[in-house]
Scaffold this active site. Structure first.
Site, PDB file in Angstrom:
ATOM      1  N   ARG A   1      -2.754  14.893  -8.427  1.00 48.73           N
ATOM      2  CA  ARG A   1      -3.181  13.919  -9.427  1.00 48.73           C
ATOM      3  C   ARG A   1      -3.832  14.632 -10.614  1.00 48.73           C
ATOM      4  NH1 ARG A   1      -6.595   9.446  -8.316  1.00 48.73           N
ATOM      5  NH2 ARG A   1      -5.178   8.929  -6.649  1.00 48.73           N
TER       6      ARG A   1
ATOM      7  N   LYS B   1     -10.357   4.076 -10.438  1.00 50.97           N
ATOM      8  CA  LYS B   1     -10.589   2.696 -10.844  1.00 50.97           C
ATOM      9  C   LYS B   1     -11.914   2.181 -10.302  1.00 50.97           C
ATOM     10  CE  LYS B   1      -6.379   1.559  -9.637  1.00 50.97           C
ATOM     11  NZ  LYS B   1      -5.212   0.770  -9.240  1.00 50.97           N
TER      12      LYS B   1
ATOM     13  N   GLU C   1      -1.731  -0.720  -7.922  1.00 53.94           N
ATOM     14  CA  GLU C   1      -2.430  -1.824  -7.267  1.00 53.94           C
ATOM     15  C   GLU C   1      -3.159  -2.576  -8.382  1.00 53.94           C
ATOM     16  OE1 GLU C   1      -5.317  -0.713  -4.287  1.00 53.94           O
ATOM     17  OE2 GLU C   1      -5.900  -2.804  -3.999  1.00 53.94           O
TER      18      GLU C   1
HETATM   19  P1  ATP Z   1      -7.548   5.203  -8.468  1.00 53.45           P
HETATM   20  O1  ATP Z   1      -7.972   6.347  -7.619  1.00 53.45           O
HETATM   21  O2  ATP Z   1      -7.846   5.357  -9.902  1.00 53.45           O
HETATM   22  O3  ATP Z   1      -7.996   3.879  -7.935  1.00 53.45           O
HETATM   23  P2  ATP Z   1      -5.079   4.697  -7.235  1.00 53.45           P
HETATM   24  O4  ATP Z   1      -4.209   5.800  -6.775  1.00 53.45           O
HETATM   25  O5  ATP Z   1      -5.816   3.965  -6.203  1.00 53.45           O
HETATM   26  O6  ATP Z   1      -5.989   5.240  -8.386  1.00 53.45           O
HETATM   27  P3  ATP Z   1      -2.917   2.929  -7.779  1.00 53.45           P
HETATM   28  O7  ATP Z   1      -2.877   1.705  -8.586  1.00 53.45           O
HETATM   29  O8  ATP Z   1      -2.744   2.835  -6.316  1.00 53.45           O
HETATM   30  O9  ATP Z   1      -4.291   3.652  -8.091  1.00 53.45           O
HETATM   31  O10 ATP Z   1      -1.936   4.019  -8.394  1.00 53.45           O
HETATM   32  C1  ATP Z   1      -0.631   3.772  -8.838  1.00 53.45           C
HETATM   33  C2  ATP Z   1       0.088   5.090  -8.911  1.00 53.45           C
HETATM   34  O11 ATP Z   1      -0.562   5.962  -9.828  1.00 53.45           O
HETATM   35  C3  ATP Z   1       0.090   5.788  -7.566  1.00 53.45           C
HETATM   36  O12 ATP Z   1       1.380   6.281  -7.319  1.00 53.45           O
HETATM   37  C4  ATP Z   1      -0.918   6.888  -7.728  1.00 53.45           C
HETATM   38  O13 ATP Z   1      -0.607   7.964  -6.915  1.00 53.45           O
HETATM   39  C5  ATP Z   1      -0.818   7.202  -9.227  1.00 53.45           C
HETATM   40  N1  ATP Z   1      -2.064   7.774  -9.724  1.00 53.45           N
HETATM   41  C6  ATP Z   1      -3.293   7.252  -9.652  1.00 53.45           C
HETATM   42  N2  ATP Z   1      -4.224   8.068 -10.171  1.00 53.45           N
HETATM   43  C7  ATP Z   1      -3.554   9.168 -10.610  1.00 53.45           C
HETATM   44  C8  ATP Z   1      -3.936  10.388 -11.242  1.00 53.45           C
HETATM   45  N3  ATP Z   1      -5.217  10.652 -11.542  1.00 53.45           N
HETATM   46  N4  ATP Z   1      -2.966  11.274 -11.546  1.00 53.45           N
HETATM   47  C9  ATP Z   1      -1.690  11.015 -11.253  1.00 53.45           C
HETATM   48  N5  ATP Z   1      -1.250   9.895 -10.666  1.00 53.45           N
HETATM   49  C10 ATP Z   1      -2.168   8.975 -10.328  1.00 53.45           C
HETATM   50 MG    MG Z   2      -4.616   3.054  -4.598  1.00 60.20          MG
END
Ligand code: ATP
Ligand code: MG
Length: 573
Positions: free
Chosen positions: A268, A278, A43
C-alpha cells in the site's frame, strides 16, 4: 496508455511491474482465454484517499492496457459503518480521476442471496457449522502464532442441526453475537486465518441498500472471493495485508468449486506527513481537527480536488511511485512536484497581493488609468496576454518593503529603485507610519515613465521585480495558505506511543482575509486554477466561494523541494 471504454484522459506510459508480468504470463498460458478483468472494491465507510488512487490507477490502468475491464464494486458487508453518502462520494471521485467502469457498478450486497446459498452449500458439505461461542470465547480458542487453537465444542454438530440453526439465525431468532457460522478448516493451522474463521455473524442493523431484509451478514473474506468469482474477475489485486488471507480466499473457491480468480498483493501507499487510513481520517473529521472529509488539508481525493490538484497530476504520481511488494514511505515532496509540474504548464499567471501595503505614486497623474500588457503564461505563449490596470494608488506585498533592510534584501527600501512587473520602475521616497504603533501604513514612490513595460531604455538595472495591483481596480479576496497537517514524517508510526493526533501541525491553516487581486480574477469560477506570481499555485475554493466572496486555496508553493532532493541525491553519487 491505450484508450478504451475504461479510460479517459492521458497519463504517462505505464512502466512494467510484477503484476503486469504475472498477467502477461497468464495470457501467454491462455488462462481465462486471455481475458483480463479487474475490480476496484472500496468499502463505503469513508471517502477515498490518495492510497485508494494508487489502487484505482492500477486496476483501471491494467484493464485499459490489456483491453480488459474493471468493475467498481462496493464491498458493503458491514451495515453499521457504511452509508449511501460514501457510495456517492466514491463514484464522484473515481469518475473525477478519469476512469469509467462501463456501467459495471456492483455491490456485494447484491449477492447476499447467492452468498447465503453458498454458505448453505458449505454446511451441506460438512465444511461449515453454527458455533454458539461468543466473540471473546472464539478469540480465546483461536490460539496464537506459536500455539495451535482449540476446537469449538459445537464443531461437530450434525449437518441437519447446522442447517436448522443457520436458517433460524437468518430468521432473526437469536441475539446479536450469540451465534456465528464458521468454516470448518483446521484449528491447528499455522495460519490463524484458517482456524475456523467466522463467515457469518448476526447483526440486527439496517443496511443502506437491503434495509431490514437481513440480520446476518457475511464476513469480508467470504464475501470478497465469491463476489470476485461471480463477476468473473481474473486478477483480484489487493494490498499486502491480505497475503495471509489468500489461502482462505483459495479455500472457499475450491470447496465451492466455482470460478477461481487469482489474488495478487502489492504494497500500500504510505505518504510522509500524512495518515492514510479511513479510520484515522474519520477521527480527524469527527474530532473537528479539519472542516470535513473534503478539507483541503485532507489526503482524500475530494480534499485534494478542493485544494486544486488535477486528476492528471494524481495519475502521474501513481505511475511514478510504481508498484512493489515492499512497503515504503513515499516523500510527499514527490506528490507536490507532480502537481507543480502540471500547473506550471497549464495555469495562467495573475497578480494577487496577499498582505497589502499601500503605495502612492506621487508623480503619476490623479485619476489616470493605463491598461498594461501582461503575459498569461511564459511557459505557453499560446495562452496570450491580458490587460492589467495601473494607476496612482497601488498595493504591493508588505514583505517586499523593509525600512531597515538586512543584507541581501534586494526589494524595496527607502531610496531604492525596483521594477513593478509589466509596469514601471518605481523608487521609494517617503515612508508613512502610524503615529501610535510605528507600523508602516503607506509608501510614497516616484515612477519613471520612460520604463514603461518594465525596461529601462538607458540600461539601468534593478535587482527586484515586484507584483502589485491597482487599488481602485483590485478585487478583495480571501486566501488560505496550508502546511502539512502533521509535523512528523510518519505520524502513525506503530512504534510511536503517542496518538497520531498529537502530531497535528497547529499552523496547518493560515487565513488571509484581506488580499487584493487583479480585476481579471473577478470572473474566476470555482475550481479554476492560477499561478499567483511569486506566491504559488492557487485554486478558487468550490465550497466557500459565493457571489459576494472569493476564496482561494494555495495548492502548492513555487519552491520545489523535490527537485532539490533529487539534485542533492545526484550530487552525492
Ligand atoms: P483504509 O485502511 O484507509 O481504511 P481500506 O483498505 O480499508 O483502507 P477499502 O475501501 O477496503 O479501504 O479499500 C479499497 C481498495 O483500496 C482495496 O483494494 C485496498 O487494498 C486499496 N487501498 C486502500 N488503501 C490503500 C493504500 N494506502 N495504498 C494502496 N491501495 C490501498
Ligand atoms: Mg478495508
Amino acid at each position: 496508455m491505450k484508450s478504451s471504454e475504461e479510460m479517459t484522459g492521458s497519463s504517462p506510459v505505464p512502466s512494467a511491474n510484477f503484476i503486469r508480468d504475472i498477467i502477461t504470463e497468464d495470457i501467454k498460458a491462455d488462462k481465462n482465454s486471455g481475458r483480463v478483468h479487474t475490480r476496484f472494491p472500496p468499502e463505503p465507510n469513508g471517502y477515498l484517499h490518495i492510497g485508494h488512487a494508487k489502487s484505482i490507477c492500477l486496476n483501471f490502468g491494467i484493464a485499459a492496457d490489456y483491453n480488459g475491464r474493471c468493475n467498481l464494486r462496493f464491498d458493503d458487508t458491514n451495515p453499521t459503518k457504511e452509508e449511501a453518502k460514501y457510495v456517492e462520494s466514491i463514484i464522484e471521485d473515481v469518475r473525477w480521476l478519469g476512469f469509467d467502469w462501463g456501467g459495471r457498478e456492483y455491490y456485494a450486497s447484491d449477492y447476499f442471496d447467492l452468498l447465503y446459498g453458498y454458505a448453505v452449500q458449505l454446511i451441506k458439505k460438512g465444511k461449515a457449522y453454527v458455533c454458539d461461542l461468543g466473540a471473546v470465547e472464539i478469540r480465546d480458542h483461536r490460539g496464537t502464532l506459536t500455539e495451535p487453537g482449540r476446537e469449538s465444542p459445537y464443531r461437530n454438530r450434525p449437518v441437519e442441526e447446522n442447517l436448522g440453526l443457520f436458517d433460524r439465525m437468518r430468521a432473526g431468532e437469536f441475539e446479536d453475537g450469540s451465534r456465528t457460522l464458521r468454516a470448518k478448516i483446521d484449528m491447528a493451522s499455522g495460519n490463524i486465518n484458517m482456524r475456523d474463521p467466522v463467515i457469518y455473524r448476526i447483526q440486527k442493523a439496517a443496511h443502506h441498500r437491503t434495509a431490514d431484509k437481513w440480520c446476518i451478514y457475511p464476513m469480508y473474506d467470504f464475501a470478497h472471493c465469491i463476489s470476485d468469482s461471480i463477476e468473473g474477475i481474473t486478477h483480484s489485486i489487493c494490498t499486502m495485508e491480505f497475503e495471509d488471507h489468500r489461502p482462505l480466499y483459495d479455500w472457499f473457491l475450491d470447496e465451492l468449486e466455482i470460478f477461481h480468480p487469482r489474488q495478487i498483493e502489492f504494497a500500500r501507499l504510505n505518504l510522509s506527513y500524512t495518515v492514510l487510513s479511513k479510520r484515522k481520517l474519520l477521527q480527524l473529521v469527527e474530532g473537528g481537527y479539519v472542516a470535513g472529509w473534503d478539507d483541503p488539508r485532507m489526503p482524500t481525493i475530494s480534499g485534494l480536488r478542493r485544494l486544486g490538484y488535477t486528476p492528471e497530476s494524481i495519475r502521474n504520481f501513481c505511475e511514478r511511485i510504481g508498484v512493489a511488494k515492499r512497503t515504503s514511505l513515499v516523500d510527499v515532496a514527490l506528490f507536490e512536484y507532480c502537481i507543480r509540474e502540471d500547473l506550471n504548464k497549464r495555469s495562467p499567471r495573475v497578480m494577487v497581493v496577499l498582505r497589502p501595503l499601500k503605495v502612492v505614486i506621487i508623480n503619476y497623474p490623479e485619476g489616470r488609468t493605463e491598461e498594461l500588457d501582461a503575459v498569461n503564461n511564459p511557459e505557453d505563449r499560446d495562452m496570450g496576454t491580458r490587460k492589467v490596470p495601473f494607476s496612482k494608488v497601488l498595493y504591493i506585498e508588505k514583505d517586499d518593503f523593509r525600512e531597515d533592510p538586512p543584507k541581501k534584501f534586494y526589494r524595496l527600501t527607502p531610496g531604492r529603485e525596483v521594477r513593478l512587473r509589466y509596469a514601471y520602475y518605481i523608487k521609494c521616497v517617503d515612508v508613512i507610519k502610524d503615529e501610535e504603533t510605528g507600523e508602516v501604513t503607506e509608501l510614497h514612490c516616484t515612477y519613471d515613465h520612460e520604463t514603461k513595460g518594465g525596461d529601462s531604455p538607458d540600461g539601468r538595472k534593478v535587482k527586484a521585480t515586484l507584483h502589485w495591483v491597482s487599488a481602485a481596480d483590485a478585487i478583495g479576496c480571501e486566501v488560505r495558505l496550508y502546511e502539512h497537517l502533521f509535523l512528523k514524517p510518519n505520524p502513525d508510526d506503530p512504534k510511536d506511543e503517542a496518538d497520531f493526533k498529537e502530531h497535528i501541525n497547529p499552523n496547518s491553516l493560515e487565513t488571509l482575509a484581506s488580499c487584493m487581486a487583479e480585476p481579471s480574477l473577478a470572473i474566476a469560477s470555482p475550481g479554476s486554477r492560477f499561478q499567483f506570481e511569486r506566491q504559488g499555485y492557487f485554486c478558487v475554493d468550490t465550497v466557500d466561494t459565493s457571489q459576494k466572496r472569493l476564496v482561494f486555496n494555495r495548492t502548492a508553493t513555487l519552491r520545489d523541494t523535490w527537485a532539490r532532493i533529487e539534485k542533492a541525491a545526484r550530487g552525492t553519487k
